[in-house]
Design an enzyme around this catalytic site. Structure first.
Site, short mmCIF file in Angstrom:
data_model
loop_
_atom_site.label_atom_id
_atom_site.label_comp_id
_atom_site.label_asym_id
_atom_site.label_seq_id
_atom_site.Cartn_x
_atom_site.Cartn_y
_atom_site.Cartn_z
N ALA A 116 10.26 2.28 -0.79
CA ALA A 116 10.27 3.20 -1.93
C ALA A 116 11.39 4.22 -1.80
CB ALA A 116 8.92 3.89 -2.05
N LYS A 167 0.83 -1.21 0.00
CA LYS A 167 0.00 0.00 0.00
C LYS A 167 0.86 1.26 0.00
CE LYS A 167 -4.34 1.59 1.35
NZ LYS A 167 -4.77 2.08 0.06
N GLY A 212 6.23 0.68 6.06
CA GLY A 212 7.17 -0.22 5.39
C GLY A 212 7.31 0.08 3.91
N CYS A 213 6.19 0.37 3.27
CA CYS A 213 6.21 0.65 1.84
C CYS A 213 6.93 1.96 1.54
CB CYS A 213 4.78 0.67 1.29
SG CYS A 213 3.96 -0.93 1.47
N THR A 214 6.79 2.92 2.42
CA THR A 214 7.49 4.20 2.25
C THR A 214 9.00 4.00 2.42
OG1 THR A 214 5.56 5.46 2.98
CG2 THR A 214 7.70 6.56 3.11
#
Length: 150
Positions: free
Chosen positions: A51, A41, A46-48
């Site tokens: 990225a 998402k 974690g995704c940030t």
């Protein structure tokens, strides 16, 4: 995660849409080494981290001749906002209907998102390496290290 494509196999055919509305298909994933990383998402912790780790190493990826695409089930608008907020310097692709995640065997049906899995593709578009479990903080470094052998 069953049915993950293995080393040497092609990815199943898939068409994804970039946040700018352009289409990215199988032919766009050939010609040079390519990272196709799936994440759950936009704009979550974690995704940030993951990225931003790719963003911070993008010059190294460029020097190594490696394209990077992030993929989630988020909308193109969500991707645009995520890219702008964190100054991401690579395309984010949407798999809104989850077809690509399903075909790759990484759809988390219970939670409604794709699992965090990365595919490193060789220039012929076949899978060079699969990363079924990654650390968002160190994953970008790990792939750069592995790419030298491909």
């Amino acid at each position: 995660m069953a049915n993950l494509p293995q080393q040497g196999q092609p990815l199943p055919p898939m068409d994804l849409v970039a946040e700018d509305g352009s289409s990215v298909g199988p032919d766009d994933l050939t010609g040079q080494r390519t990272v196709l990383y799936f994440y759950p998402k936009d704009d979550t912790p974690g995704c940030t981290k993951e990225a931003c780790a790719f963003r911070d190493r993008m010059a190294d990826y460029g020097e190594a001749g490696i394209k990077v695409y992030g993929v989630s089930l988020d909308s193109p608008e969500s991707h645009r906002e995520f890219r702008e907020k964190y100054s991401l310097n690579f395309p984010l692709l949407t798999d809104e209907d989850g077809r690509a995640a399903e075909a790759l065997g990484i759809m988390n049906e219970d939670k409604g998102y794709a699992s965090r899995v990365t595919f490193l593709l060789s220039p012929d578009g076949n899978v060079a390496k699969v990363y079924p479990e990654v650390s968002p903080e160190t994953h970008a470094d790990e792939i750069l290290s592995d790419a030298d052998s491909i």
